[in-house]
Design an enzyme around this catalytic site. Structure first.
Site, mmCIF file in Angstrom:
data_model
loop_
_atom_site.group_PDB
_atom_site.id
_atom_site.type_symbol
_atom_site.label_atom_id
_atom_site.label_comp_id
_atom_site.label_asym_id
_atom_site.label_seq_id
_atom_site.Cartn_x
_atom_site.Cartn_y
_atom_site.Cartn_z
ATOM 1 N N HIS A 138 0.770 -1.182 -0.093
ATOM 2 C CA HIS A 138 0.226 -0.065 -0.140
ATOM 3 C C HIS A 138 0.775 1.470 0.160
ATOM 4 C CE1 HIS A 138 -3.925 2.306 1.387
ATOM 5 N NE2 HIS A 138 -2.778 3.021 1.495
ATOM 6 N N GLU A 139 1.835 1.363 1.025
ATOM 7 C CA GLU A 139 2.343 2.613 1.124
ATOM 8 C C GLU A 139 3.570 2.555 -0.460
ATOM 9 O OE1 GLU A 139 1.748 4.487 3.068
ATOM 10 O OE2 GLU A 139 0.620 3.340 4.159
ATOM 11 N N HIS A 142 2.044 4.387 -2.870
ATOM 12 C CA HIS A 142 2.004 5.862 -2.565
ATOM 13 C C HIS A 142 3.345 6.454 -3.060
ATOM 14 C CE1 HIS A 142 -1.703 6.152 -0.726
ATOM 15 N NE2 HIS A 142 -1.320 5.737 0.515
#
EC number: 3.4.24.-
Length: 239
Positions: A138-139, A142
């Site tokens: 997820h990160e 980003h």
């Protein structure tokens, strides 16, 4: 004689005097007493938070060590983590053990990304290696978006909504098994989309520029179609 006056005021009860059901102590008896109080409903929400904070402090070293070991394993062997690492490297970035940090967090979140420092993993919130893998992925989405699309993290809610949609969709955290077994979401149809939308709205709501839930939902809806369809750097949703 002057009439005596009876005071009707009640004694003030300080926060320290309120029994939350939590008992301090690191011994086994106190631990299970606290667990029993939680299970029987004798511990307040404040007491449960006190219990979690005490547990996190007690287990901080072990939690961080386990997180670091699993992080290093995933960086070497996880297909999605390796693919995201390579994709970020092709854009001139670098994410590895030197800037993916395992730390104890005081707020209840899984992790975060900062363009200046890298990725923070909340070691005390990681349930297992699969949870860590989803959080890292997820990160990393980003981080990829920051390098490729020049995301304005501070002032542009549409940017924030788009990268949250992509991160929740591509990381694997919204696949059916995760929703079913971990979050108790039982729907069989449109489950993935509903999970992505729900998590994106919650994330946008936490931004300083967001007014309320309705505002967050409006922003997410505005960018939904284009951002949900955008699966870069994958050809399609990976898992």
């Amino acid at each position: 004689m002057p009439n005596s006056q009876t005071s009707n005021s009640q004694p003030q009860v300080s926060e320290k005097d309120v029994d939350t059901g939590f008992r301090k102590g690191d011994d086994t008896f106190t631990h299970w007493r606290n667990v029993f109080n939680i299970l029987t409903g004798r511990m307040t929400d404040e007491g449960i938070e006190q219990f979690r904070v005490a547990r996190d402090l007690r287990n901080e070293a072990a939690d961080c060590k386990r997180c670091e070991d699993q992080r290093d394993y995933l960086l070497q062997w996880s297909p999605i983590i390796r693919y995201m690492s390579d994709s970020i490297r092709q854009l001139g970035g670098d994410l590895s053990s030197h800037n993916i940090y395992c730390r104890r967090c005081t707020n209840r979140k899984a992790g975060g990304f900062d363009p200046e420092y890298g990725i923070l993993i909340c070691a005390n919130e990681m349930k297992d290696q699969g949870h860590l893998e989803d959080t890292m992925a997820h990160e990393m989405v980003h981080a990829y978006d920051h390098l490729r699309f020049k995301v304005d993290w501070t002032n542009n809610l549409r940017h924030a909504a788009c990268t949250e949609i992509r991160a929740s969709s591509l990381s694997g955290e919204c696949r059916w098994a995760r929703e079913f077994f971990r979050r108790g979401q039982w729907k069989l149809t449109q489950q993935h989309q509903e999970c992505v939308r729900r998590r994106a709205v919650l994330s946008v709501m936490a931004r300083p520029g967001c007014q309320d839930k309705g505002h967050a939902e409006k922003v997410v809806n505005e960018v939904w179609d284009s951002c949900f369809r955008d699966t870069r750097p994958f050809d399609e949703i990976f898992r």
